[in-house]
Design a protein around this motif. Structure first.
Motif, PDB file in Angstrom:
ATOM      1  N   GLU A  57       0.780  -1.193   0.004  1.00 14.72           N
ATOM      2  CA  GLU A  57      -0.006  -0.276  -0.047  1.00 14.72           C
ATOM      3  C   GLU A  57       1.013   1.243   0.065  1.00 14.72           C
ATOM      4  OE1 GLU A  57      -2.267   1.635   3.420  1.00 14.72           O
ATOM      5  OE2 GLU A  57      -4.205   0.311   2.254  1.00 14.72           O
ATOM      6  N   ILE A  58       0.648   2.085  -1.064  1.00 15.74           N
ATOM      7  CA  ILE A  58       1.776   3.068  -1.354  1.00 15.74           C
ATOM      8  C   ILE A  58       0.910   4.389  -0.810  1.00 15.74           C
ATOM      9  CG2 ILE A  58       2.645   4.189  -2.512  1.00 15.74           C
ATOM     10  CD1 ILE A  58       3.682   1.735  -4.146  1.00 15.74           C
ATOM     11  N   SER A  59       1.153   5.651  -0.171  1.00 12.17           N
ATOM     12  CA  SER A  59       0.172   6.798   0.172  1.00 12.17           C
ATOM     13  C   SER A  59       1.289   7.702  -1.112  1.00 12.17           C
ATOM     14  CB  SER A  59      -0.369   7.090   1.076  1.00 12.17           C
ATOM     15  OG  SER A  59      -0.879   5.768   1.616  1.00 12.17           O
ATOM     16  N   ASN A  60       0.795   9.258  -1.389  1.00 11.53           N
ATOM     17  CA  ASN A  60       1.418  10.175  -1.717  1.00 11.53           C
ATOM     18  C   ASN A  60       1.007  10.799  -0.881  1.00 11.53           C
ATOM     19  OD1 ASN A  60       2.707  11.886  -3.008  1.00 11.53           O
ATOM     20  ND2 ASN A  60       0.895  12.306  -4.420  1.00 11.53           N
ATOM     21  N   SER A  98      -0.943  12.001   5.831  1.00 12.72           N
ATOM     22  CA  SER A  98      -2.256  12.010   6.052  1.00 12.72           C
ATOM     23  C   SER A  98      -3.192  12.256   5.761  1.00 12.72           C
ATOM     24  CB  SER A  98      -2.085  14.519   5.170  1.00 12.72           C
ATOM     25  OG  SER A  98      -3.515  14.390   5.104  1.00 12.72           O
ATOM     26  N   PRO A  99      -4.377  11.695   6.289  1.00 11.83           N
ATOM     27  CA  PRO A  99      -5.614  11.444   6.122  1.00 11.83           C
ATOM     28  C   PRO A  99      -5.856  11.568   4.516  1.00 11.83           C
ATOM     29  CG  PRO A  99      -5.912  11.977   8.006  1.00 11.83           C
ATOM     30  CD  PRO A  99      -4.211  13.280   7.496  1.00 11.83           C
ATOM     31  N   GLN A 100      -6.285  12.419   3.972  1.00 13.13           N
ATOM     32  CA  GLN A 100      -6.096  13.126   2.754  1.00 13.13           C
ATOM     33  C   GLN A 100      -5.194  12.419   1.609  1.00 13.13           C
ATOM     34  OE1 GLN A 100      -5.874  15.346   5.200  1.00 13.13           O
ATOM     35  NE2 GLN A 100      -8.049  15.005   5.942  1.00 13.13           N
ATOM     36  N   ALA A 101      -4.044  11.634   2.034  1.00 18.19           N
ATOM     37  CA  ALA A 101      -3.148  11.221   1.394  1.00 18.19           C
ATOM     38  C   ALA A 101      -3.701  10.634  -0.686  1.00 18.19           C
ATOM     39  CB  ALA A 101      -1.938  10.326   1.421  1.00 18.19           C
ATOM     40  N   PRO A 102      -3.976  10.338  -0.956  1.00 19.08           N
ATOM     41  CA  PRO A 102      -3.868   9.157  -1.817  1.00 19.08           C
ATOM     42  C   PRO A 102      -3.502   8.293  -1.960  1.00 19.08           C
ATOM     43  CG  PRO A 102      -4.379  11.327  -2.818  1.00 19.08           C
ATOM     44  CD  PRO A 102      -3.276  11.420  -1.886  1.00 19.08           C
ATOM     45  N   THR A 103      -3.788   6.945  -2.285  1.00 19.34           N
ATOM     46  CA  THR A 103      -3.263   5.532  -1.477  1.00 19.34           C
ATOM     47  C   THR A 103      -3.821   4.530  -2.724  1.00 19.34           C
ATOM     48  OG1 THR A 103      -3.854   6.100   0.357  1.00 19.34           O
ATOM     49  CG2 THR A 103      -2.805   3.824  -0.176  1.00 19.34           C
TER      50      THR A 103
END
Length: 543
Positions: free
Chosen positions: A434-437, A478-483
């Motif tokens: 799982e990768i987040s930006n 951040s909770p808003q980071a696209p994943t």
């Protein structure tokens, strides 16, 4: 244009009887003197005519027909004057001295002065009646004229025989006839036979030269010679587009055109490496085959053209592409361009080139990738992978392009990513990443291992660019980071994280060993140097 001598050596035994005929013509010119028993005049006439003929042959009188027509006319006038003198001597020989003087007076009254030598020097007694002598003299002149005409017919007949043999494809026999025509005593008749024979022999001479060159492997020379043979043949037998040509002429020209095209194809096949501008050779070849089909429809030779084009493509394109795919890319592109330009005969090869181009581009890119020439390999792979509709090499090209980008990044100044954190379990036989930006930049993830692919993460609108001292000190994304979640087969993977196209974000690389039935997580962010002199780049921390 000038034409070379006809090959094959001496013309043979056809020469002697022509000279014998010329001697008979000279003797015929002196017949009038002989029947008048004026032997001195007869000898002078024969010797004089033979001398004129000899000079004419020596100086190639056939090359200056106007001049020699005048000289022949002057010779005839001289003969006539000499025979006139002999004629009067003959008549006087039949008269008494008184009759001779009376005749001289009558002629003087008519403005004709009889030489004193004739009036006072009686000739030998005449043995033939006057009318018989005149008829024999006239017969001699007719025989001389007929002899000259006959000598003129000999080379023309040889030329016609040569043309018949040439149309039948027997160049050996044709050249023999042309040699006979050239060897005729043309100077006596002011015939144009030598020039006509040399011009007529040009096509067959080139055919023999082409065959010899092809047998020795000099294919370019053979193609040139066959081309000249076609030009020579058409100039002589195929005027006005062949509207009045017979079947033999059309058949022979079709054979020559096919031989010319085949020689051009052999020359192209013999070329070791394709060069810029060499497409002109293919254009000329296709036009030659097309002319054969267009001007000889229904012929056996026209029916062979499709197979010839297929064989040409197989030998000069497909086989060459297997050996040297990178030069073949330019060749295929040129053939496709010819087809798009609607060049005669290029449609079929252009379609084959369009079909084969993706595979050849891919093989060329493989070679360049192995040589680490990523700059040249990249556009080839982008063309193949981006082609619509997708072909059988699109996925291969896309995977190789990913490996190329990873290798290129590893060669450059990319940073190193820390390993991802373990976040839980995954289904047996798989691994999850799982990768987040957590950045305001679009990011691209490239991976290669048991599986190869790419993933894109949209920018995080509420995220900020971090300063360098915070690198690695983040407590999470951040909770808003696209994943996005990658479902992969377990194994070792090479990863690259970089900014999307046009971004100045520094790429980062990593080699991650992903275990089976394990889930991983990683948060990527962008940091900017602050007082440390670092350029912009991407950083990563565990999610």
């Amino acid at each position: 244009m000038g034409f070379p001598a006809i090959p094959g050596g001496d013309p043979g035994s056809g020469d002697w009887y022509l000279w014998a005929a010329a001697l008979l013509v000279a003797c015929a010119a002196g017949t009038g003197f002989a029947v008048l028993r004026q032997w001195g005049g007869f000898v002078r006439a024969v010797v004089g005519v033979c001398a004129v003929f000899g000079i004419a042959v020596w100086s190639e009188a056939g090359d200056a027909p106007v001049l020699w027509t005048v000289l022949y006319a002057l010779t005839a006038v001289a003969l006539a004057a000499s025979w006139r003198k002999a004629w009067f001597r003959y008549r006087l020989g039949r008269m008494t001295p008184g009759e001779s003087e009376a005749l001289a007076e009558r002629l003087r009254a008519d403005g004709i002065l009889l030489p004193a030598s004739l009036r006072h020097s009686p000739a030998a007694p005449a043995r033939l009646p006057l009318r018989t002598a005149a008829l024999l003299a006239l017969a001699g002149l007719v025989a001389a004229g007929a002899g000259l005409a006959g000598l003129g017919l000999v080379p023309r007949a040889a030329l016609e025989d040569g043309g018949t043999a040439e149309k039948a494809g027997d160049c050996g026999a044709a050249l023999g006839h042309y040699r006979d025509a050239a060897a005729a005593v043309h100077a006596l008749t002011l015939s144009s036979a030598p020039g006509d024979a040399r011009a007529a022999s040009f096509s067959c001479t080139q055919v023999l030269s082409a065959g010899e060159a092809a047998g020795a492997g000099r294919h370019h020379e053979a193609a040139s010679a066959y081309g000249d043979a076609v030009l020579g043949f058409t100039a002589r037998f195929w005027r006005d587009g062949g509207r009045n040509a017979d079947a033999a002429t059309a058949s022979r020209l079709a054979v020559l055109r096919l031989a010319h095209a085949d020689a051009m194809a052999a020359a192209l096949s013999a070329t070791a490496r394709y060069r810029t501008g060499q497409v002109a050779g293919y254009r000329a070849l296709y036009e030659t085959y097309d002319a054969l089909v267009r001007e000889h429809p229904g012929s056996a030779q026209a029916g062979q053209v499709p197979a010839r084009l297929a064989a040409l493509y197989a030998t000069t394109v497909s086989a060459d592409a297997a050996r040297n795919p990178c030069p073949a890319v330019d060749k295929l592109n040129d053939l496709i361009t010819l087809a798009r330009e609607k060049a005669p005969g290029a449609e079929g090869p252009g379609a084959s080139a369009t079909k084969d181009l993706p595979a050849v581009r891919y093989r060329c890119a493989e070679q360049l990738y192995a040589k680490e020439d990523y700059q040249k390999a990249r556009p080839l792979l982008e063309q193949v992978s981006g082609q619509e509709p997708k072909g059988p090499y699109a996925k291969k090209a896309a995977d190789l392009l990913v490996r190329l980008e990873i290798a290129d990044a590893e060669k450059g100044s990319a940073g190193s990513l820390p390993p991802p954190g373990t976040t839980g379990t995954a289904p047996a036989g798989t691994t999850l990443v799982e990768i987040s930006n957590d950045s305001s930049e679009y990011l691209e993830i490239l991976y290669s291992g048991p599986e190869t692919g790419t993933a894109r993460l949209a920018a995080c609108s509420s995220c900020v660019t971090r300063t360098l001292p915070s690198l690695g000190l983040t407590g999470g994304c951040s909770p808003q980071a696209p994943t996005t979640t990658l479902h992969l087969r377990p194994g070792t993977y090479d990863f690259v994280v970089r900014g999307a196209s046009g971004s100045d974000v520094r790429p980062y690389t990593a080699k991650w060993a992903l275990k089976p039935a394990t889930a991983y997580g990683s948060c990527f962010y962008v940091s900017k140097g602050y007082g440390y002199g670092y350029g912009s780049g991407s950083g990563a921390g565990p999610g």
